[in-house]
Design an enzyme around this catalytic site. Structure first.
Site, mmCIF file in Angstrom:
data_model
loop_
_atom_site.group_PDB
_atom_site.id
_atom_site.type_symbol
_atom_site.label_atom_id
_atom_site.label_comp_id
_atom_site.label_asym_id
_atom_site.label_seq_id
_atom_site.Cartn_x
_atom_site.Cartn_y
_atom_site.Cartn_z
ATOM 1 N N PRO A 195 -19.949 -21.565 4.896
ATOM 2 C CA PRO A 195 -19.206 -22.776 4.518
ATOM 3 C C PRO A 195 -18.145 -22.494 3.460
ATOM 4 C CG PRO A 195 -21.477 -22.865 3.693
ATOM 5 C CD PRO A 195 -21.381 -21.657 4.565
ATOM 6 N N ARG A 237 -12.543 -19.998 25.771
ATOM 7 C CA ARG A 237 -11.818 -20.862 26.723
ATOM 8 C C ARG A 237 -10.318 -20.589 26.714
ATOM 9 N NH1 ARG A 237 -9.877 -25.601 25.296
ATOM 10 N NH2 ARG A 237 -10.773 -26.753 27.032
HETATM 11 C C1 LIG Z 1 -27.851 -23.163 4.262
HETATM 12 S S1 LIG Z 1 -26.413 -22.204 4.620
HETATM 13 C C2 LIG Z 1 -26.115 -21.398 3.071
HETATM 14 C C3 LIG Z 1 -25.096 -22.083 2.239
HETATM 15 C C4 LIG Z 1 -24.821 -21.355 0.921
HETATM 16 N N1 LIG Z 1 -25.930 -21.490 0.035
HETATM 17 C C5 LIG Z 1 -23.582 -21.947 0.270
HETATM 18 O O1 LIG Z 1 -23.721 -22.917 -0.470
HETATM 19 O O2 LIG Z 1 -22.467 -21.466 0.528
HETATM 20 C C6 LIG Z 1 -27.068 -20.917 5.628
HETATM 21 C C7 LIG Z 1 -26.058 -20.276 6.560
HETATM 22 O O3 LIG Z 1 -25.582 -21.203 7.500
HETATM 23 C C8 LIG Z 1 -24.266 -20.861 7.894
HETATM 24 N N2 LIG Z 1 -23.399 -22.036 7.665
HETATM 25 C C9 LIG Z 1 -23.782 -23.211 7.120
HETATM 26 N N3 LIG Z 1 -22.780 -24.084 7.093
HETATM 27 C C10 LIG Z 1 -21.704 -23.469 7.658
HETATM 28 C C11 LIG Z 1 -20.362 -23.863 7.923
HETATM 29 N N4 LIG Z 1 -19.907 -25.051 7.583
HETATM 30 N N5 LIG Z 1 -19.551 -22.971 8.538
HETATM 31 C C12 LIG Z 1 -19.991 -21.742 8.872
HETATM 32 N N6 LIG Z 1 -21.264 -21.311 8.626
HETATM 33 C C13 LIG Z 1 -22.106 -22.164 8.034
HETATM 34 C C14 LIG Z 1 -23.849 -19.649 7.073
HETATM 35 O O4 LIG Z 1 -24.020 -18.489 7.879
HETATM 36 C C15 LIG Z 1 -24.820 -19.695 5.917
HETATM 37 O O5 LIG Z 1 -25.063 -18.417 5.362
#
Ligand SMILES: C[S@@+](CC[C@H](N)C(=O)[O-])C[C@H]1O[C@@H](n2cnc3c(N)ncnc32)[C@H](O)[C@@H]1O
Length: 258
Positions: free
Chosen positions: A94, A159
């Site tokens: 994120p 796609r």
């Molecule tokens: C619970 S999230 C961890 C978030 C992290 N503690 C932070 O605040 O940046 C677990 C995983 O989900 C994925 N993830 C969660 N939200 C995402 C998003 N909006 N875009 C891409 N990957 C996401 C990522 O790979 C991340 O390491």
């Protein structure tokens, strides 16, 4: 194109790519999707891929060693697949740059991509600092894992590849392809519960239909995502229509205030 996905849950990818367009693309050899379980690159009895965070705090952090080993094994000797360039190694997070249609277009130019899915509280920072070449977020919200984001990226990129969709043209008119939103679509019946399909679409007059569609594209974008008009490529007629619609809108607003 070959896409390697590193994940703790490879099974999650089975359903979305086992049907329809993507199954056909994989069966026809246009696309290769290789799933790698990060736990296969651990060396302890319990296949530990995560550990407690240094400094304390909630949750677990994905360990760097298996992720580095997995990427090194997967990418080894294959960088030349991208015509001498490096294979992008993309972390789903994120905190990454926002995934948009232009980013999908950019990724679709590569012959290989490596995607790394996180879980728990995320990754050891050294993965970000010393391993990956790119970081992508699919939006400003937090999901439990990187698998759904990886699937979103894969879908949007595949796609765009020649031969994956039935008609090459179908991606050109999609929303965001040209920076604007698509025109409204209708199919049979022409009269559904008294709601009629716009007359022009039944006319058979292709020039008129094209004009109507272009106008709808501008109207829709102005109504729903006006900021897109600031960066889209607009012709003279488009700009005139935007001006007319904006003037009419501000007049309507003034009338309503009176
Ligand atoms: C619970 S999230 C961890 C978030 C992290 N503690 C932070 O605040 O940046 C677990 C995983 O989900 C994925 N993830 C969660 N939200 C995402 C998003 N909006 N875009 C891409 N990957 C996401 C990522 O790979 C991340 O390491």
């Amino acid at each position: 194109m070959r896409i390697d996905v590193l994940t703790l849950f490879p099974q999650l990818f089975e359903a979305p790519f086992s049907f329809g367009i993507f199954k056909r693309a994989i069966d026809n050899g246009l696309v290769e999707l290789a799933l790698h379980n990060i736990r296969d690159y651990t060396h302890d009895r319990h296949h530990t891929a995560d550990d407690y965070p240094y400094g304390g705090g909630a949750g677990m952090v994905m360990k760097p060693e298996p992720i580095f080993e997995a990427v090194e094994a997967v990418v080894a000797g294959t960088d030349t697949d991208n015509e001498g360039g490096r294979t992008p190694v993309i972390l789903l997070t994120p905190q990454g740059r926002l995934f948009t249609q232009p980013v999908a277009n950019e990724l679709a130019q590569y012959k290989r991509l490596v995607l790394i899915c996180g879980h728990y509280e995320g990754f050891d920072e050294r993965v970000r600092e010393h391993l990956v070449t790119d970081e992508i977020s699919i939006g400003d919200y937090v999901l439990t894992g990187g698998e759904l984001p990886a699937m979103v990226v894969i879908d949007a990129v595949l796609r765009l590849l020649p031969g994956v969709l039935g008609s090459e043209d179908s991606t050109l008119e999609d929303s965001h392809a040209g920076g604007l939103l698509e025109y409204p679509q209708y199919t049979r019946p022409a009269d559904f519960r008294g709601w009629q399909v716009p007359e022009v679409l039944l006319s058979g007059n292709h020039a008129e239909i094209e004009r109507w569609r272009r106008e709808q594209i501008i109207r829709r974008t102005l109504e729903r995502r006006p900021e897109l008009l600031d960066t889209a490529e607009l012709g003279r007629e488009d700009r005139e229509l935007v001006k007319r619609l904006t003037t009419r809108r501000s007049k309507d607003n003034k009338d309503r205030e009176l």
